[in-house]
Write a protein that holds these residues in place. Structure first.
Motif, PDB file in Angstrom:
ATOM      1  N   VAL A   1       0.848  -1.187   0.000  1.00 28.42           N
ATOM      2  CA  VAL A   1       0.000   0.000   0.000  1.00 28.42           C
ATOM      3  C   VAL A   1       0.888   1.243   0.000  1.00 28.42           C
ATOM      4  N   ILE A   2       0.391   2.345  -0.570  1.00 26.00           N
ATOM      5  CA  ILE A   2       1.246   3.469  -0.906  1.00 26.00           C
ATOM      6  C   ILE A   2       1.844   4.154   0.314  1.00 26.00           C
ATOM      7  N   ASP A   3       1.084   4.321   1.399  1.00 23.41           N
ATOM      8  CA  ASP A   3       1.647   5.015   2.557  1.00 23.41           C
ATOM      9  C   ASP A   3       2.756   4.197   3.210  1.00 23.41           C
ATOM     10  N   ARG A   4       2.551   2.889   3.296  1.00 26.49           N
ATOM     11  CA  ARG A   4       3.591   2.022   3.850  1.00 26.49           C
ATOM     12  C   ARG A   4       4.794   1.941   2.908  1.00 26.49           C
ATOM     13  N   ALA A   5       4.538   1.949   1.588  1.00 25.54           N
ATOM     14  CA  ALA A   5       5.621   1.911   0.617  1.00 25.54           C
ATOM     15  C   ALA A   5       6.486   3.161   0.719  1.00 25.54           C
ATOM     16  N   VAL A   6       5.857   4.323   0.853  1.00 24.08           N
ATOM     17  CA  VAL A   6       6.604   5.580   0.981  1.00 24.08           C
ATOM     18  C   VAL A   6       7.436   5.582   2.258  1.00 24.08           C
ATOM     19  N   ALA A   7       6.854   5.105   3.366  1.00 21.17           N
ATOM     20  CA  ALA A   7       7.584   5.063   4.635  1.00 21.17           C
ATOM     21  C   ALA A   7       8.800   4.151   4.545  1.00 21.17           C
ATOM     22  N   ASN A   8       8.657   3.006   3.885  1.00 19.65           N
ATOM     23  CA  ASN A   8       9.786   2.088   3.736  1.00 19.65           C
ATOM     24  C   ASN A   8      10.836   2.645   2.785  1.00 19.65           C
TER      25      ASN A   8
ATOM     26  N   GLU B   1       6.828  12.587   6.306  1.00 17.84           N
ATOM     27  CA  GLU B   1       5.614  13.413   6.383  1.00 17.84           C
ATOM     28  C   GLU B   1       4.700  13.124   5.196  1.00 17.84           C
ATOM     29  N   LEU B   2       5.290  12.844   4.029  1.00 15.59           N
ATOM     30  CA  LEU B   2       4.504  12.472   2.852  1.00 15.59           C
ATOM     31  C   LEU B   2       3.717  11.192   3.120  1.00 15.59           C
ATOM     32  N   ALA B   3       4.349  10.220   3.776  1.00 15.32           N
ATOM     33  CA  ALA B   3       3.657   8.968   4.122  1.00 15.32           C
ATOM     34  C   ALA B   3       2.487   9.238   5.067  1.00 15.32           C
ATOM     35  N   ASN B   4       2.669  10.173   6.003  1.00 16.23           N
ATOM     36  CA  ASN B   4       1.581  10.506   6.924  1.00 16.23           C
ATOM     37  C   ASN B   4       0.400  11.145   6.197  1.00 16.23           C
ATOM     38  N   ARG B   5       0.677  11.994   5.223  1.00 16.00           N
ATOM     39  CA  ARG B   5      -0.400  12.616   4.450  1.00 16.00           C
ATOM     40  C   ARG B   5      -1.151  11.580   3.629  1.00 16.00           C
ATOM     41  N   LEU B   6      -0.400  10.635   3.048  1.00 13.50           N
ATOM     42  CA  LEU B   6      -1.041   9.591   2.245  1.00 13.50           C
ATOM     43  C   LEU B   6      -1.894   8.678   3.124  1.00 13.50           C
TER      44      LEU B   6
END
Length: 392
Positions: free
Chosen positions: A275-282, A298-303
């Motif tokens: 999923v995109i938010d978890r992918a961005v965080a990783n 912060e981008l992951a938090n917004r997503l």
């Protein structure tokens, strides 16, 4: 308490690495002996020798991981089960094959070897296991690390010649300033003539005694160590990284390098079903710039709150081309492919800037050295002209 890193091997031949805190090296060794393991290497963190060793190891690690994933891909294509693949790749997977034999998943076994594998790699492996595309994941990781290795080598080669030229020039200039000019200025003092401003400036520099020079060097070393340890702090380090990113040449190059890795990793994770938010965080964990890592977190938090990717990348550090690719990817449903294009775009831009730096570094260095040499010559010639005019 001091922090130590160590490498160990047990009686079954398993190897591993870890960290421990102790008051000194002897106390750390005594603690580790309680675990019935043989200590192969034990060294204190945050020392100069350790920093040099880790720097060299980091360069070698990219090549080793690229080879590891490439060999794993070929073995998986040959139809071998993953447990047999890890058994053959003993150099990188010494502690993994035993966990696989115990029924653990590959991603879980890799998670126990955090010193060898990053979070984004483990996330990709986990996605490959979930989607049944482990061979494809190994191929993408091998390509990614191979590209990273080429980028690093290109940067090192472009900086090698200007660095050697700079060191030789500095040594020559210091020899002139501290050993040759004092003799010439002694003659000028004996003649009691009024020196022009360039000569007075140069005389002041050359009059620095050896004791003062040593003291100045010690002050610079202390400032350097203070800056280094301050940079290790997350808050101060992020502030310094932000400042470096805003520099016209090095900052842009660092931004492109981190963006290329971030977008490439994110593309792989999304294609693997994360999923995109978890992918961005990783993917953010692979960034070397701490300020950028904070932006991506912060981008992951917004997503995670349901915002679109395009509306979430408000920071000006994202190039306009990347924003357009993200918008096109979200509109067409091909975000992973567009992010992969964005990664290639940043990598090509970075390589282009490296070539520009390589081309411009030598003439710029020659200009600086020419101006410095001209200043020294002018400081000597002008008093000599005054002497000649006064004599005749």
């Amino acid at each position: 308490m001091k922090k130590f890193s160590y490498t160990w091997v047990d009686f079954s031949g398993r190897r591993g690495k870890g960290n421990i805190e102790a008051s000194n090296r002897e106390a750390a060794y005594k603690k580790l002996r309680q675990y019935n393991i043989t200590i192969l290497k034990l060294y204190e963190n945050n020392t100069i020798s350790n920093w040099l060793a880790m720097s060299k190891k980091c360069q070698q690690n990219v090549h080793r991981r690229s080879r590891f994933y490439r060999q794993g891909e070929l073995l998986l294509k040959a139809g071998m089960p993953i447990s047999d693949v890890m058994a053959l790749l003993t150099d990188e997977a010494a502690g993994i094959k035993d966990r696989l034999a115990g029924g653990e998943t590959l991603s879980g076994a890799m998670r126990s070897q955090k010193e060898l594998f990053g979070k984004q790699e483990i996330a990709m492996i986990e996605a490959g296991e979930y989607g049944g595309s482990l061979e494809w994941v190994f191929s993408r990781l091998a390509d990614d690390f191979a590209s990273m290795e080429r980028f690093q080598k290109s940067f090192q080669q472009s900086m090698l010649y200007p660095l050697i030229l700079l060191i030789i020039s500095l040594v020559a200039l210091l020899f002139i300033i501290f050993y040759i000019l004092p003799v010439i200025f002694t003659i000028f003092r004996d003649l009691a003539i009024d020196l022009p401003l360039p000569a007075r400036i140069l005389m002041y520099i050359s009059d620095i005694s050896t004791d003062k020079a040593v003291g100045l060097i010690m002050v610079l070393i202390v400032i350097g160590f203070a800056g280094y340890y301050s940079w290790q702090s997350e808050a101060v380090g992020a502030y310094i990284d932000n400042f470096i990113l805003r520099l016209p040449i090095l900052g842009k190059l660092w931004l492109l390098m981190d963006l290329s890795q971030f977008l490439g990793t994110l593309s792989m994770l999304l294609a693997g079903g994360i999923v995109i938010d978890r992918a961005v965080a990783n993917a953010a964990t692979g960034c070397s710039n701490r300020y950028l890592k904070g932006i991506f977190t912060e981008l992951a938090n917004r997503l995670a709150k349901g915002n679109s990717f395009y509306s979430s990348i408000e920071d000006n550090f994202f190039p306009l081309a990347i924003k357009k690719l993200v918008a096109a990817g979200e509109a067409s449903g091909e975000l992973a492919a567009m992010l992969d294009y964005g990664s290639q775009y940043c990598r090509e831009e970075g390589e282009s800037r490296l070539k520009t730096i390589e081309i411009m570094a030598e003439p710029m260095l020659i200009i600086v050295l020419g101006v410095t040499t001209g200043f020294i010559v002018l400081s000597i010639v002008l008093p000599m002209l005054d002497i000649m005019i006064g004599f005749f």
